[in-house]
Design a protein around this motif. Structure first.
Motif, mmCIF file in Angstrom:
data_model
loop_
_atom_site.group_PDB
_atom_site.id
_atom_site.type_symbol
_atom_site.label_atom_id
_atom_site.label_comp_id
_atom_site.label_asym_id
_atom_site.label_seq_id
_atom_site.Cartn_x
_atom_site.Cartn_y
_atom_site.Cartn_z
ATOM 1 N N GLN A 44 0.805 -1.287 -0.302
ATOM 2 C CA GLN A 44 -0.394 0.262 -0.141
ATOM 3 C C GLN A 44 1.095 1.107 -0.383
ATOM 4 O OE1 GLN A 44 -1.952 1.205 3.740
ATOM 5 N NE2 GLN A 44 -4.270 0.993 2.335
ATOM 6 N N SER A 45 2.316 1.564 0.518
ATOM 7 C CA SER A 45 2.964 2.381 1.203
ATOM 8 C C SER A 45 4.156 2.817 1.633
ATOM 9 C CB SER A 45 1.934 3.405 0.989
ATOM 10 O OG SER A 45 1.303 2.981 3.371
ATOM 11 N N TYR A 66 4.482 10.194 -6.783
ATOM 12 C CA TYR A 66 3.478 8.925 -6.424
ATOM 13 C C TYR A 66 2.497 9.132 -4.962
ATOM 14 C CZ TYR A 66 6.362 6.673 -9.745
ATOM 15 O OH TYR A 66 7.070 6.047 -10.920
ATOM 16 N N ASN A 67 1.479 9.925 -5.171
ATOM 17 C CA ASN A 67 0.493 10.679 -4.265
ATOM 18 C C ASN A 67 -0.004 9.117 -3.263
ATOM 19 O OD1 ASN A 67 -0.629 12.534 -2.471
ATOM 20 N ND2 ASN A 67 -2.254 12.292 -3.339
ATOM 21 N N GLY A 68 0.620 9.099 -2.199
ATOM 22 C CA GLY A 68 -0.194 8.061 -1.027
ATOM 23 C C GLY A 68 0.519 7.194 -1.324
ATOM 24 N N GLY A 69 1.706 6.707 -2.486
ATOM 25 C CA GLY A 69 2.075 5.378 -2.277
ATOM 26 C C GLY A 69 3.685 5.684 -1.515
ATOM 27 N N ARG A 71 5.579 8.335 1.401
ATOM 28 C CA ARG A 71 5.349 9.186 2.566
ATOM 29 C C ARG A 71 6.993 9.453 2.944
ATOM 30 N NH1 ARG A 71 -0.352 8.878 3.805
ATOM 31 N NH2 ARG A 71 -0.959 7.045 2.780
ATOM 32 N N GLU A 101 4.202 18.271 4.818
ATOM 33 C CA GLU A 101 4.148 17.107 3.656
ATOM 34 C C GLU A 101 5.111 16.012 4.501
ATOM 35 O OE1 GLU A 101 4.250 18.795 -1.060
ATOM 36 O OE2 GLU A 101 5.418 19.869 0.657
ATOM 37 N N ILE A 274 -1.635 6.479 8.726
ATOM 38 C CA ILE A 274 -1.599 5.931 7.298
ATOM 39 C C ILE A 274 -2.611 5.348 7.182
ATOM 40 C CG2 ILE A 274 -0.848 3.719 5.767
ATOM 41 C CD1 ILE A 274 1.688 3.798 6.286
#
Length: 274
Positions: A44-45, A66-69, A71, A101, A274
């Motif tokens: 997921q991430s 890769y927004n969200g994947g 961090r 961020e 998350i």
């Protein structure tokens, strides 16, 4: 939380989270391929930790791409020469600007292996500047209520615990931890998290730790691109290897894989929001 059905019993398996990887340290084409392939790997991430300011900037770029994947965590790895006062200030100012961020402060800690190498060469060593830098990062993490990702093994973990307790900061993640039983007990009592790499499959020191540390305080990681041995010899380290971490941990603890993956997922999700 999305579920992935591929368990031989037909039940839904929790997705994987790689809580410690240096995604920016891979060759660019390989790093981008790994990032693009996360969804196809049940991952997921990932938490991509930083080495220094250029590393922080690259991890932020990857996170935005890769927004969200992906961090990002921002910090300065201790197993390298100390930055100058100007470099530290520049890094902290940049982290302040981008604090919303970042998912955590990291990778930060103390230079256990560099200190050992210096001792082998017969060189004098002063830990104090590294301790002061670590305290600066822990203070920053406490101020922003962010987890701090720690490179602090063996006796260095005691100093890290001292600093965390000084700032009453419970959001700590000791990655790939090795150390004494009394240190592990102290960490567990304070609610600090640890994570296991793929060497849980074959490394007895790690397996011993995995048998005893509280189930609600453990997570999976790869520390990629660091290479592994045993069944992983010759393979490029990939976040999908956290699946092997989960399977090994489940077997060690005598719990179903379904339960193990959910526990590892829930623990990471709790610490990192998350």
């Amino acid at each position: 939380m999305s579920s992935i059905v591929n368990h031989k019993g037909g039940g839904p398996l929790a997705p994987l989270i790689d809580t410690h990887i240096h995604l920016d340290s891979y060759p660019e084409d390989i790093g981008l391929a790994i990032a693009a392939d996360l969804a196809n790997s049940e991952v997921q991430s990932v938490i991509s930790v930083s080495m220094n300011l250029p590393s922080c900037k690259r991890n932020l770029e990857l996170a935005r791409l890769y927004n969200g994947g992906i961090r990002p965590a921002f910090g300065y790895h201790p197993e390298q020469p100390l930055p100058s006062a100007t470099e530290i200030q520049e890094l902290l100012q940049w982290m302040e600007v981008h604090s919303e961020e970042m998912v955590a402060v990291g990778e930060v800690g103390l230079p256990y292996y560099t200190r050992l190498e210096a001792a082998t060469r017969g060189e004098a060593w002063d830990d104090q500047p590294y301790v002061e830098l670590l305290e600066t990062f822990i203070a920053f993490a406490a101020k922003h209520k962010k987890p701090v990702i720690l490179h602090a093994v063996y006796e260095d973990a005691e100093m890290a615990c001292d600093l965390l307790e000084r700032y009453s900061h419970p959001l700590a993640h000791f990655h790939w931890f090795k150390g004494a039983e009394k240190t592990l007990q102290r960490m567990a009592e304070q609610g600090y998290y640890i994570s296991f790499t793929p060497d849980i499959v074959y490394e007895e020191e790690i397996r011993r730790i995995a048998l005893g540390y509280p189930e609600h305080l453990v997570m999976s990681e790869t520390d990629g691109p660091w290479p592994f041995e045993g069944p992983f010899t010759g393979q490029t380290t990939h976040p999908r290897m956290t699946s092997s971490v989960a399977s090994a941990w489940a077997e060690l603890r005598g719990i179903p894989l379904l339960q193990a993956r959910k526990q590892l997922y829930d623990n990471a999700a709790r610490l990192y929001g998350i």
